[in-house]
Write a protein that holds these residues in place. Structure first.
Motif, PDB file in Angstrom:
ATOM      1  N   GLU A   1      57.476   4.444  16.232  1.00 32.06           N
ATOM      2  CA  GLU A   1      57.701   5.613  17.082  1.00 32.06           C
ATOM      3  C   GLU A   1      58.707   6.550  16.426  1.00 32.06           C
ATOM      4  OE1 GLU A   1      58.839   6.766  21.652  1.00 32.06           O
ATOM      5  OE2 GLU A   1      58.068   4.778  21.206  1.00 32.06           O
TER       6      GLU A   1
ATOM      7  N   CYS B   1      51.463   7.706  17.151  1.00 31.59           N
ATOM      8  CA  CYS B   1      50.445   8.592  17.711  1.00 31.59           C
ATOM      9  C   CYS B   1      49.122   8.544  16.939  1.00 31.59           C
ATOM     10  CB  CYS B   1      50.967  10.025  17.759  1.00 31.59           C
ATOM     11  SG  CYS B   1      51.381  10.694  16.140  1.00 31.59           S
TER      12      CYS B   1
ATOM     13  N   ASN C   1      49.173  16.783  16.396  1.00 32.50           N
ATOM     14  CA  ASN C   1      50.336  16.131  15.799  1.00 32.50           C
ATOM     15  C   ASN C   1      50.161  16.081  14.300  1.00 32.50           C
ATOM     16  OD1 ASN C   1      51.680  15.450  18.231  1.00 32.50           O
ATOM     17  ND2 ASN C   1      50.211  13.811  18.539  1.00 32.50           N
TER      18      ASN C   1
END
Length: 79
Positions: free
Chosen positions: A25, A31, A76
């Protein structure tokens, strides 16, 4: 573990860091989908090294992916 970031386009080293415990993370890797993980992250257990492919700033600019040239809403990007 040694974590190396390498440019996917020009293969130049982007940077590296060492972590006792890999925090996905904190690295922004949480992600990624499983397919993206297979494409982007390679782990060598023998050398305790993780190689993460990304794009260096120069290649982002060359490819026209810098801030003014791409719509990033909802996307992202790891860099």
């Amino acid at each position: 573990m040694l974590i190396r970031y390498v440019c996917e386009y020009c293969t130049s080293p982007i940077g590296e860091l060492r972590m006792d415990v890999v925090d996905e993370e904190r690295l922004g890797l949480h992600c990624l989908t499983e397919e993206e993980r297979r494409d982007i992250i390679k782990v060598d257990e023998k050398t305790n090294t993780m190689v993460v492919t990304s794009l260096c700033d120069k290649c982002i600019q060359i490819l026209g992916l810098d801030e003014g040239n791409i719509c990033t809403k909802g996307t992202n990007f790891l860099n």
